[in-house]
Design a protein around this motif. Sequence first.
Motif, PDB file in Angstrom:
ATOM      1  N   UNK A  48      12.202  48.789  84.512  1.00 44.94           N
ATOM      2  CA  UNK A  48      13.094  47.666  84.203  1.00 44.94           C
ATOM      3  C   UNK A  48      12.634  46.410  84.929  1.00 44.94           C
ATOM      4  N   UNK A  49      12.211  46.563  86.175  1.00 44.45           N
ATOM      5  CA  UNK A  49      11.735  45.413  86.944  1.00 44.45           C
ATOM      6  C   UNK A  49      10.514  44.786  86.279  1.00 44.45           C
ATOM      7  N   UNK A  50       9.637  45.603  85.731  1.00 48.71           N
ATOM      8  CA  UNK A  50       8.448  45.076  85.067  1.00 48.71           C
ATOM      9  C   UNK A  50       8.817  44.336  83.784  1.00 48.71           C
ATOM     10  N   UNK A  51       9.803  44.850  83.073  1.00 49.05           N
ATOM     11  CA  UNK A  51      10.278  44.155  81.871  1.00 49.05           C
ATOM     12  C   UNK A  51      10.805  42.772  82.253  1.00 49.05           C
ATOM     13  N   UNK A  52      11.627  42.725  83.288  1.00 48.46           N
ATOM     14  CA  UNK A  52      12.203  41.443  83.721  1.00 48.46           C
ATOM     15  C   UNK A  52      11.122  40.499  84.238  1.00 48.46           C
ATOM     16  N   UNK A  53      10.108  41.057  84.859  1.00 52.01           N
ATOM     17  CA  UNK A  53       9.015  40.217  85.346  1.00 52.01           C
ATOM     18  C   UNK A  53       8.332  39.504  84.178  1.00 52.01           C
ATOM     19  N   UNK A  54       8.004  40.241  83.141  1.00 51.03           N
ATOM     20  CA  UNK A  54       7.354  39.645  81.973  1.00 51.03           C
ATOM     21  C   UNK A  54       8.290  38.652  81.294  1.00 51.03           C
ATOM     22  N   UNK A  55       9.554  39.028  81.174  1.00 47.35           N
ATOM     23  CA  UNK A  55      10.519  38.145  80.512  1.00 47.35           C
ATOM     24  C   UNK A  55      10.668  36.833  81.266  1.00 47.35           C
ATOM     25  N   UNK A  56      10.849  36.913  82.572  1.00 47.21           N
ATOM     26  CA  UNK A  56      11.069  35.691  83.347  1.00 47.21           C
ATOM     27  C   UNK A  56       9.805  34.840  83.422  1.00 47.21           C
ATOM     28  N   UNK A  57       8.638  35.474  83.458  1.00 40.34           N
ATOM     29  CA  UNK A  57       7.394  34.702  83.402  1.00 40.34           C
ATOM     30  C   UNK A  57       7.291  33.960  82.077  1.00 40.34           C
ATOM     31  N   UNK A  58       7.657  34.651  81.007  1.00 40.95           N
ATOM     32  CA  UNK A  58       7.605  34.022  79.682  1.00 40.95           C
ATOM     33  C   UNK A  58       8.612  32.875  79.597  1.00 40.95           C
ATOM     34  N   UNK A  59       9.789  33.102  80.167  1.00 45.78           N
ATOM     35  CA  UNK A  59      10.845  32.086  80.173  1.00 45.78           C
ATOM     36  C   UNK A  59      10.368  30.824  80.899  1.00 45.78           C
ATOM     37  N   UNK A  60       9.741  31.038  82.051  1.00 47.45           N
ATOM     38  CA  UNK A  60       9.248  29.905  82.844  1.00 47.45           C
ATOM     39  C   UNK A  60       8.072  29.231  82.142  1.00 47.45           C
ATOM     40  N   UNK A  61       7.217  30.017  81.481  1.00 44.47           N
ATOM     41  CA  UNK A  61       6.104  29.438  80.717  1.00 44.47           C
ATOM     42  C   UNK A  61       6.619  28.462  79.662  1.00 44.47           C
ATOM     43  N   UNK A  62       7.647  28.900  78.945  1.00 46.95           N
ATOM     44  CA  UNK A  62       8.202  28.060  77.870  1.00 46.95           C
ATOM     45  C   UNK A  62       8.715  26.743  78.444  1.00 46.95           C
ATOM     46  N   UNK A  63       9.462  26.831  79.535  1.00 50.09           N
ATOM     47  CA  UNK A  63      10.055  25.616  80.104  1.00 50.09           C
ATOM     48  C   UNK A  63       9.020  24.756  80.805  1.00 50.09           C
ATOM     49  N   UNK A  64       7.982  25.380  81.326  1.00 47.68           N
ATOM     50  CA  UNK A  64       6.891  24.593  81.907  1.00 47.68           C
ATOM     51  C   UNK A  64       6.207  23.772  80.820  1.00 47.68           C
ATOM     52  N   UNK A  65       5.998  24.380  79.665  1.00 48.12           N
ATOM     53  CA  UNK A  65       5.402  23.643  78.551  1.00 48.12           C
ATOM     54  C   UNK A  65       6.302  22.489  78.122  1.00 48.12           C
ATOM     55  N   UNK A  66       7.611  22.720  78.140  1.00 51.13           N
ATOM     56  CA  UNK A  66       8.547  21.643  77.796  1.00 51.13           C
ATOM     57  C   UNK A  66       8.422  20.478  78.774  1.00 51.13           C
ATOM     58  N   UNK A  67       8.297  20.810  80.046  1.00 51.22           N
ATOM     59  CA  UNK A  67       8.168  19.774  81.069  1.00 51.22           C
ATOM     60  C   UNK A  67       6.858  19.003  80.877  1.00 51.22           C
ATOM     61  N   UNK A  68       5.775  19.717  80.630  1.00 49.78           N
ATOM     62  CA  UNK A  68       4.478  19.073  80.403  1.00 49.78           C
ATOM     63  C   UNK A  68       4.558  18.117  79.211  1.00 49.78           C
ATOM     64  N   UNK A  69       5.219  18.574  78.141  1.00 51.09           N
ATOM     65  CA  UNK A  69       5.357  17.731  76.951  1.00 51.09           C
ATOM     66  C   UNK A  69       6.140  16.476  77.265  1.00 51.09           C
ATOM     67  N   UNK A  70       7.180  16.609  78.024  1.00 51.54           N
ATOM     68  CA  UNK A  70       8.003  15.457  78.379  1.00 51.54           C
ATOM     69  C   UNK A  70       7.223  14.489  79.254  1.00 51.54           C
ATOM     70  N   UNK A  71       6.475  15.018  80.196  1.00 51.11           N
ATOM     71  CA  UNK A  71       5.660  14.168  81.057  1.00 51.11           C
ATOM     72  C   UNK A  71       4.583  13.444  80.256  1.00 51.11           C
ATOM     73  N   UNK A  72       4.041  14.129  79.270  1.00 51.50           N
ATOM     74  CA  UNK A  72       3.004  13.510  78.443  1.00 51.50           C
ATOM     75  C   UNK A  72       3.546  12.291  77.718  1.00 51.50           C
ATOM     76  N   UNK A  73       4.811  12.363  77.290  1.00 51.84           N
ATOM     77  CA  UNK A  73       5.429  11.208  76.646  1.00 51.84           C
ATOM     78  C   UNK A  73       5.482  10.010  77.584  1.00 51.84           C
TER      79      UNK A  73
END
Length: 1705
Positions: free
Chosen positions: A694-719
């Motif tokens: 279960x911990x490994x599942x959450x690790x992948x999920x939270x990494x993916x979650x942070x990846x998505x929001x990091x990309x959002x931040x990068x996009x906003x900064x690019x603007x």
Amino acid sequence: MDKIINRLLFKVQLKRKKTEQLKDNKSGVDHIEVGQRSEQLKKEDEKVEIGETKPGINLQGYCTNMDCLAAKAKLPVWVNIGFGDVSFKSDKTSCRCPDCGQSTVTSIVKAMIFNSEHTISSSDNLTPVKDNHYQCFYPIKSGLSYEVKAKKIRQHATSLEDLITRSENAMISNEIINLVAELQKYLITVVKPHKVKDSVRLLEKIKCDYNGDYNQVFDVGRFTILCDNATKLQTAVAVMKKAEKFNLIVSEDKDFFERQSKHITDFIILNYMFQNMIHLFYEHIRAWQPKNVEEEDLKQASDETLTKMNDIICEWIDDKGIQKIANRYKSHLDIGILKPPQIYKKSELEINDNAILKMSQFVYEQLCKFIPEKIKGKAIYVILYEYYKKYIIGDKNPASCADFALLLQESRNQEMEEDITILQDLETYIPLQANKYPHIDGEENEKNDTFDCYQNVITFLDKKEEKEEQKKVMMIQGKSGSGKSIFCRYLEETLWNNYKKDSKQPIPVYISFPKIYNIKNEKDIILQSLQGKHISKEIIDAIREKVSFIFIMDGFDEIFDKYNQIHNNYKYFYDRFNLNQWNTKIIITCRSKVLSDEDIKNTLIGTNQNQTLSMYLWPFTKQQMHNYIEKFANMKSKNKKKDDNNWTSQKYKETLNNYPNLQKMVEEPFLLQLILSVLPSLVKQYGAGSRISKAQVYEVFNDQWIDIHSQNIISKLAELRIQMNINKIKSTLKRYCLNLGFDMFHQGNQVAIEPDFQYQHDNDIWSKLDPEMETENKSDNVAEEKKETKTINEIANTLVWGKYFNGDSIAKYVLRRVGDNKYQFLHKSCQEYYAAQKIIFDILSWKPNIITIDNQQFQQQFEIYVEQLSINHKLLNEELGIIQFIAERIHDNNPLFINLKSRLFRIIKSSKNNKNVNIAAANAITVLNSANVNMHNRDWSNIKIPYAILDHAFLEGSNFTNANLTNVRIYQTCLNKTDFTNASMDGIYFGEYAYLEGHTGGVNGIHFSPDGLKIISWSNDKTIRIWDTVSGKQIQLLKGHSQSIATVNLSYDGSKIVSCSWDKTIRIWDVISGQQIQLLQGHSRGVNTAQFSPDGSKIVSCALDKTIRIWDVLSGKQIHLIELHSDWTRVLQFSPDGSKVMSYLPDSTIRIWDVLSGEQIQKLQGHSDVLTGFLFTSNGSKIISCSEDKTIRTWDVLSGQQIQTFQGHIESIRGIQLSSDHSKLLSYSKEKTIRIWDLASEKQIQLLEGHSEEVIAAKFSPDNSRIISTSLDNTIRIWDVLSGKQLQILEGHSGQIHGMEFFPKDSKILSCSEDGTIRIWQVSLERKIQLTEGSLDVIMGARFSLDGFKVIACSKDKTIRLWDVQSGKLIQILEVDLNGYSKIQFSCDSTKIASYASNNAIQIWDVSSGKQLQNKCSAISPDNSKVASSSSDSTVRIWDVFSGKQLQVLEGHTTYTGDVQFSPDGTKIISYFDDNTFRLWDVSSGKQLQLLKYDGLVRDCTFSPDGSKFIFTTSDNKFRVWDVLSGQQLLLLEGHTSGINGVRFSPDGTNILSYSLDKTVRLWEASSGKQIQVLDGYSTYALGAQFSPDGSKLVFYLEDNIIRIWDISSKQQIQLLEGHNGDIIDIQFSPDGSKMMSYSKDKTIRLWGNKHGKIIDITENSTVKCVWKVGIQSFGLTMKDSIWKNATGLTEQEKLLVRQRGGKI
């Protein structure tokens, strides 16, 4: 009403042709009257006249300002002078132009005097013209001067009395009579009041409206003109316009009515439908003299509102406009007008003294009463409602239930828009299944008694009951991720849809406890919730009075810790939250296992259990999972982005099948959603078949979650043309989540609250990110464009969450916004994951300051660091999710976590020298225990672990000397050989008490005395003992019976005891003195039952002599003898009044006997099989019975007729009991279940499942809230009646349990057993940690792998598990469906497992994948290529393992199969059947090679290692050796005196060992049959024996759970291995002989090793210890040979418990 008349006149003028006639008087002034003018001229006038005429003087002229549009167009303009005196010269004026606003109107051409008493004169004629007509026009001649005087029309009365007299005369004057007659010609109704206004009312009006000037009053007397259509209205206006014909003046004080709501003063002309309401409205405001600004504002609003209503009446608004207003109409019955908050709790006097309150109450009452039918009435209602809403209630408050509902819906919509995850969850929502009892891990989750969760809730909400019996609360429990919150959201949505269809439905309100709960103001939690949805506090009382609700209260477990901190008189949430003030039903959710059962009872159920229903969410079934996956895949496809994987639902399903251990996780809705969202990533990271935690599942999920929001931040900064390293953003976001997740745990709050702070523009926010995110700007211009933002650090640092909201809040991107300034993680489990990760990383991130360092130096440096660790901040005991995440990382293969286990041990060790790390040490050992890490043989002297949870821990041989174990839990813990010398043990929790010592034989039963102060027990040792309940000390020993005592009963007053025995006697004893009072003799065989009558004067008994006897207690004489002749009875019962005796006989009948006469008075027939129990109801009018025919029946005593039948059991019923309130009945059965029935309806209300064997007893607790039961599985189980939940399993008795009772006043249970003990158990009220690894059910088989590196075991929990021999670490868990399979067999190389059951269903499984290969097998060939099966069709069949093809059918046996075996080389098969034959078959040809006959039942059979011989044992206590080739018996070995359990050849085939029920193990010479050695002197049966792989040692085990190792050459016992506390099932040696494995009915596997070599090389001086143990030990607390010298804090009872369990104090 003059104002309305005026407006009506204008309306008529616009619709009819009018002309103006000029009239000159003698003075030369032309008097203009209303005359005829062409329609063309009229229209022209309308077009060219600019400005507005008002009461008083109006002058018309021309503007000379050439910038003015009127001047440019040469249009005349009207200028209003008003009342007063004015002089002007016609061509030399300077009036203000109404168009341009300049004083440039220099010439006047016309004057109009409107509604005034006036005079006008000119310079050419100084005699003034006087008039008081409604409207007078005068032409103005050029060059002349004019003087005009105008004032308001007056009555000219000399006094008030004169005014009244004039008015009365006027009302009967000819002029009025003529006017009325004229109106009546046109069928217009005129209503005349019987009298004019009285002087009191008139004075009030004059004072208020006219400042005491009575000559301004015109409406002293009035007529009402009623017009029911527009034509009549226009006609009435025309008649009134010609009033001068009747010598009358039509007057209107327009100025007054502009200021005073424009009321009608002379005549009321309106549609009679609305007369009363508008008149009353007018009456409320006509005399209103505002006292302050607030009153002035409301007065003005009231005036304007009345005008609007008048405009509708008089049709100054066209039909379309009126219709448009009317379209907004909704009846009070539909929208529910809310009472004004300002009049709540106000007396009638207070309301009448306050104009605003009086007006508020009036309008509220009118809106509630006024129900219009026609369009105008509806439009007027709308105007009045809008006035009420805006000025009485206030714009911000709802004025109706409909408004209130709309506000809630808008708030909900906003919440949904802000939290997209809710919408996504609702889009993929799958109906949940539930049950009345919780799902237990490992059990089947597709049961027939589950039901639809939603439908069950709707049934609860819709059910109408008597007020006092109404179910108010539905409690929903479920594991984390079981779907509680999304179900609540789904329920909310469907209830809103219901409300929209029918506004009379209750309004749902979703309340998130973590978001709303405030410990300081919890009683107003509903108010806080509504205020959060933009409902003000002021209107709450009105809402509470009018609205019925459904409060959906989610997540009680998340606030419980804070809730429980308050020492409040009210524990029950319904009382604490003041929910009784609301008309509501409650849905409340709580995570399972977070609250103790006692906490749930106190806080969520309350004392009145009848008000609460409960259910438990169950995991998804396979069909539900498939449905969810379909929805999820569709959603992903619909929202697909370019870089998304194109996964179909089928691909999701197939991929999940490749990860067997995920199958259990995805049964929980949230985890299913989470796993599906990361499944593509999991596939990339972990290969097919990997065991993912279960911990490994959450690790992948939270990494993916942070990846998505990091990309959002990068996009906003690019603007903004800002560049940044995305890895730095990810790192910062992760660190943010780790810290916040831990702080939420530390603060005990799942919601982070942002300080009040006004954000700047979004771009400004982005220009100042977290300081840790270093920007990499490539352009200086970009840097220059960056804007400064204000810091809020000074404010934020003073708040708990301030540090998480510096500058731009990262929370905006990674958290869910759940309020205006509130944030939380996507799910509580995400917060738990981050908190766990923070704790782990803190522990692992430390490094010594020197690279080369020894272990001691490492420990010393580490100990300094421990105090600062996150794990040292707060006990984790209440955070089971965090504990589980940390525990799973202990077994994680990721190198990052390789040191976690050792570091946790170091933390524990560090507490030896530092008391400030107690919390860290307690948490560390709790986590290790949760991970099921072996903690035996540890040196833990001086450690300090207060409050640690060591339930079920394996602490065998560990040293706890001088340790601080205050408040530690050691429930069912293995403490054998553990040393607690000088340990501090205040408040330690054992979970059970010392048993009552005294009996020397099996205890047959127990009772409490009626007052609960004594315990009575009886035994096979022929004694009865009386014990003090509090101290547990024996008070009396009653001796006299010469054989075992069958039953004992007390008299109803508790003063006497009656006992009966197999010695044929009945004895009566005095409880106080312990003396025998009477000896009742007469029965000729053993007496099995004796019972007192209710008054204690008689005793009834029955015996094996087929008689029932009634005895007189005082004299001891027999009163009646009832002979049964052909049958005997074993159960008797007096009726409640003592007049009857009931018994049942083996003929399936119930007999009722009259006590006075001894005659049979009823015979109840109906059962079709033997009865097993019965009882009288409390009033004695009915009998309830149960039988082996699987039914329960109710009988009428008087008539003997059967009344009811309860059906449901599928096997024989063993007994029944009534609840003390006689509303419920419990029954227990051979089918291992207990059922609870509603006595009135005959419906089953609970099914209690859990026992693994037949249930032999069950009882209600005194308060009927719980049930205890016992079974042939030797466990006691405690159940919750309301929910059906199994609360606790009590294990420890080693023999059948004969009795159990609830303590009358304490949370304890008393039990007695065949093992000779009477035990006292503590009912657990605490939360339990979830052991993450190794929990096993009964082990069906275990083996070493061929290479010796793994241990493989198969369990009844439907799993195959593999452990690493070296570390004991669980490598793999495979789910297999072994349901119903009673036996397993491993292939020689342990790569396959065959399982088979009594119904010949056979399966073969691949160990590495868990996949089923074939479904036919009874034996596996040595090369694993073939399987053989035997069947009830008398055949043996041989199958190919891989193809499943049948190779041979071996026929010859004539009866049911026994067993089959392959020879060591796999070329032959031997089969032995119930036809008493052995048959030897050739595998390749299928030919029968030998037929051997024998007598008796075969117990065991085995080939010699070379396959030349085989031996078998039979039921004649002998075993035989046969030659395979010739089929001749070679040897007959005799010596055992009882059944032989098994035989074995030595590895070289030279010796044979046998073990038997005669408690011996024997060694024989294989060639001669000579008995070499007898191992005897044991007190228990030999269950199993083996040779060591080299044949030098003999290993065997008895029923005493000890493994003994004998050296064959020296004939000496060299080792004694203790530890198991259940029967040992088998032992196995590793292939190289280095290790030995044992597994037991205690559900554990132990690996044994020789500290200095292989186990086959041990001597008596070797140290053999348990290397590791897997599984959770059953059969209770063990502490054999433990040391408790000088341990402090133990009570005397606890010390006694230690001694009884083999501990030494």
